[in-house]
Design a protein around this motif. Structure first.
Motif: not given
Lengths: 320, 202
Positions: B92-94, B98-100, B106-109, B116-122
């Motif tokens: 979802v984050q990726i 690349i699109y949203g 709106k940011t999903p997380f 503090k971190f979204n899944p990709l950051q984590k």
């Protein structure tokens, strides 16, 4: 076939194989030196720490200590370049008589060039160029005529090393021990110099990872003037001219390829894309052992990352 | 007005900026060593060696400070990933990046007190801080004390393998650095995330 017969066949085959292998290796290892029997007359005394002689005055056989400087290692001699020689090829034949005449100590010693100079048989070894380089070296210009080839190349044990040795670590130890035989041995050092023997550990204190450098490169790599035409450089320079810039070795055009690794075959170079790949089997030199393919791969990856970031940023700005 | 969150305590900010400066020093001196040349050197080889070694030791001390801080403060919880549904969240984050993001979704997380971190950051922070950086530090110390390294591994010099691991890991982390800095511009304003890491407030 019963079990006993099967066992006997297996044991028989193994025994036969062991005997054949042992005799084959014996045949390969055994070398007969034509002058060994003659030389044994000398090694009988000069190959030992003690020797016997008949004292006519007392009528007794006397056991005495041999002067340690006159003790020769017969094993080292028969592994050396001069292994096929008779002792009297270089020393006076009068030494065949015992007790030796005291005046024989004054005999003129041969120099390398007396045999090796001007002879086409040895042309490939470039003895004349070696002599020229030696005459221009600090060993010759700063010291008396007492400094001869023998100071470094012991005629009783010296053997060609770098060309014949597959293990580069052994080459380094052998060659560095030649330098250390004076520079870490006050007795020999002061034969030709009144100076205090410099401590190589202290004079090289500036060198990072000193122990690693000492075990992985030879003294001559930094202390001689490199001549690519020469097999081994002999022009030892004054210490002010020694290599001190790290990048002389730690770079793609590492000078070590013209010195320490020059005997390695050219085919080994660029193996798997590594620059100066011949170094890699035993060593690794930061800056000299880059990998061509990894360089390209890293540039491509980095390029794609920057491109991706740029495209993403442009679209963000455009859709703001 | 959106409520501000205090997400970056002082110790974390000090560590972060120290880590950033030291990493850049290590990157420049490391590149200078790897591409050293007689004709041109970015930084003199011996100076680069000293700077690289000293920076490496200091960044290790800073890393232990980071580990200590995460172990004994609530900041450590941000690095713990839930297992169930994580891959889905990651996708979802990726998809958002690349699109949203371009169609003003709106940011999903969104950042909250507990996230503090979204899944990709984590994923990228855990991989960098708990996988790549320890490898870089260990291989770096092995190169400072090369006598500790196994001499020969299946015919290849142990120092050579260690050097390759060190350089490759360093390269991976420097790629992370560029992506990290770019993604930090994705905030309320391009500079807001950088300001947060200075004043502590998100």
């Amino acid at each position: 076939m019963n079990r006993f017969v099967a066992k006997s066949i297996v044991i028989g085959v193994i025994s036969f194989w062991m005997i054949v292998s042992a005799s084959a290796s014996y045949a390969e290892d055994t070398v007969v030196f034509e002058n060994a029997e003659f030389n044994h007359q000398c090694f009988k005394c000069h190959g030992q720490k003690t020797y016997h002689y008949f004292n006519e005055a007392s009528g007794k056989v006397v056991k005495d200590r041999m002067n340690p400087y006159f003790v020769m290692d017969s094993i080292a001699f028969y592994q050396s370049n001069h292994k096929s020689f008779m002792c009297t090829d270089c020393h006076s034949s009068d030494y065949e008589n015992f007790p030796h005449n005291g005046e024989l100590r004054m005999e003129q010693k041969f120099n390398c060039m007396d045999c090796h100079g001007g002879d086409d048989t040895y042309a490939q070894y470039q003895f004349e160029r070696i002599e020229e380089e030696f005459q221009a070296s600090v060993h010759s210009t700063k010291h008396s005529d007492e400094f001869t080839c023998w100071m470094c190349h012991n005629p009783h044990s010296y053997k060609i090393n770098a060309r014949n040795n597959d293990n580069i670590n052994n080459v380094i130890v052998y060659d560095n021990n030649i330098c250390l035989s004076c520079h870490a041995n006050l007795d020999k050092y002061q034969l030709i110099s009144d100076l205090t023997n410099p401590n190589v550990l202290i004079t090289h204190e500036w060198l990072p990872n000193q122990a690693l450098h000492f075990s992985k490169v030879r003294c001559i790599e930094c202390h001689t003037e490199i001549d690519k035409e020469m097999l081994i450089a002999h022009k030892v320079q004054v210490k002010e001219k020694a290599v001190r810039r790290c990048v002389e070795c730690h770079s793609q055009n590492s000078l070590l390829m013209a010195t320490l690794y020059k005997f390695e075959t050219a085919e080994k170079r660029n193996k798997l894309g590594f620059f100066n790949a011949t170094i890699l089997s035993d060593h690794y030199i930061i800056g000299a052992n880059r990998n061509y393919y990894l360089n390209i791969a890293s540039l491509i990856i980095f390029g794609f990352v920057l491109l991706g970031i740029t495209i993403h940023a442009i679209i963000r700005i455009m859709t703001k | 007005m959106e409520q501000k969150l205090y997400l970056y305590p002082v110790w974390l900010r000090i560590w972060h900026w120290a880590n950033a400066v030291l990493f850049l020093l290590l990157l420049f001196t490391g590149l200078s060593l790897q591409y050293s040349s007689v004709e041109f050197s970015f930084i003199d080889f011996d100076l680069a060696v000293t700077m690289h070694n000293v920076s490496g030791i200091v960044i290790t001390i800073a890393y232990f400070m980071f580990l200590f801080g995460n172990r004994f403060s609530s900041n450590g919880r941000f690095y713990k990933a839930k297992r169930k549904g994580y891959i889905l969240d990651l996708m979802v984050q990726i998809k958002y990046y690349i699109y949203g993001i371009f169609v003003h979704q709106k940011t999903p997380f969104p950042v909250t007190e507990n996230r503090k971190f979204n899944p990709l950051q984590k994923l990228s922070y855990v991989a960098s801080m708990y996988f790549l950086l320890p490898i870089l530090i260990l291989s770096g110390f092995a190169l400072i004390f090369p006598e500790m390294i196994i001499k020969n591994v299946f015919g290849v010099s142990g120092i050579h393998i260690t050097g390759l691991v060190h350089i490759t890991t360093g390269f991976a982390l420097s790629v992370f650095l560029f992506i990290h800095v770019y993604f930090c511009t994705i905030g309320k304003t391009p500079l807001s995330n950088f300001k947060s890491m200075i004043n502590g407030w998100h």
